[in-house]
Scaffold this motif. Sequence first.
Motif, mmCIF file in Angstrom:
data_model
loop_
_atom_site.group_PDB
_atom_site.id
_atom_site.type_symbol
_atom_site.label_atom_id
_atom_site.label_comp_id
_atom_site.label_asym_id
_atom_site.label_seq_id
_atom_site.Cartn_x
_atom_site.Cartn_y
_atom_site.Cartn_z
ATOM 1 N N TRP A 125 17.871 56.509 16.906
ATOM 2 C CA TRP A 125 19.081 57.005 17.568
ATOM 3 C C TRP A 125 19.348 56.238 18.864
ATOM 4 O O TRP A 125 20.487 55.866 19.149
ATOM 5 C CB TRP A 125 18.959 58.504 17.838
ATOM 6 C CG TRP A 125 19.199 59.321 16.608
ATOM 7 C CD1 TRP A 125 18.271 59.754 15.702
ATOM 8 C CD2 TRP A 125 20.464 59.771 16.119
ATOM 9 N NE1 TRP A 125 18.879 60.452 14.690
ATOM 10 C CE2 TRP A 125 20.218 60.486 14.917
ATOM 11 C CE3 TRP A 125 21.775 59.652 16.579
ATOM 12 C CZ2 TRP A 125 21.241 61.067 14.173
ATOM 13 C CZ3 TRP A 125 22.798 60.242 15.838
ATOM 14 C CH2 TRP A 125 22.523 60.935 14.652
ATOM 15 N N ARG B 76 20.573 52.866 18.067
ATOM 16 C CA ARG B 76 21.783 52.932 17.232
ATOM 17 C C ARG B 76 21.551 52.409 15.814
ATOM 18 O O ARG B 76 22.470 51.894 15.161
ATOM 19 C CB ARG B 76 22.977 52.182 17.874
ATOM 20 C CG ARG B 76 23.216 52.485 19.328
ATOM 21 C CD ARG B 76 23.160 53.951 19.652
ATOM 22 N NE ARG B 76 24.253 54.741 19.029
ATOM 23 C CZ ARG B 76 24.250 56.071 18.967
ATOM 24 N NH1 ARG B 76 23.230 56.768 19.417
ATOM 25 N NH2 ARG B 76 25.260 56.706 18.410
ATOM 26 N N GLU C 99 25.546 64.305 20.606
ATOM 27 C CA GLU C 99 26.665 63.497 20.119
ATOM 28 C C GLU C 99 27.515 64.294 19.129
ATOM 29 O O GLU C 99 28.744 64.141 19.100
ATOM 30 C CB GLU C 99 26.165 62.210 19.468
ATOM 31 C CG GLU C 99 25.687 61.189 20.485
ATOM 32 C CD GLU C 99 25.239 59.883 19.848
ATOM 33 O OE1 GLU C 99 25.450 59.692 18.633
ATOM 34 O OE2 GLU C 99 24.676 59.051 20.582
#
Length: 245
Positions: free
Chosen positions: A33, A36, A98
């Motif tokens: 995470w 990315r 997110e």
Amino acid sequence: MDDTKTSLNIKEYPDAEVQKNQVLTLEEWQEKWVDRKIAFHQEQGHQLLKKHLDNFLKGESGLRVFFPLCGKAVEMKWFADRGHSVVGVEISELGIREFFTEQNLSYTEEPIVAIPGAKVFKSSSGNISLYCCNLFDLPRANIGKFDRIWDRGSLVAINPGDRKRYADIMLSLMRKGFQYLLSVFSYDPTKHAGPPFYVSDAEIKRLFGAVCSSRCLEQADMFEERHRSWGIDSLIENLYLLTEK
């Protein structure tokens, strides 16, 4: 009710044993995470779920829906917008935050007393609760039972050696009359170490067959050019519906 035999020709790879000792740590998932490396996230949601959603929900209202290893799956908002209650679990706090930010949802967070260091993030509307912890610790939080489970990217991400323990947790969370929609992948496991890990039809029956009937609803060709870097030239997604025997 006996296991429903599907007329689809689900290819089995007898060499799946090559992946059985593969292990990814929770830290490695969290790093994905941060770095990315989240190609598994589908911004438009899962198209096979969308296609089979009405069949999955069967017109029922007020269902409790569980998302194991939920990431920031947009489908969680699909269910919440239809009046259902969504609970997810995810090790990455970044992924959870997110989700709420990208879906424009306000939320609160609080510690989970039963699991030191863990938190639960709840939408202000109260119908989405995402637990930030190790899935295997989740039963200590007593999250109740569910009418539906949407398992996309979860069983295929769990280390193969943990699958029995994982299946036992999923079975323990199911209410009578449950529907468990499960997405898995078929590819040559001798060419790609995973994740996502290869899960066979036989493995699904081994893990869930004592309690569940399983039926393959659809097979979809998911191969993209980027998958060539995995060393494979074929990737099939198999969508299963598991129901109470």
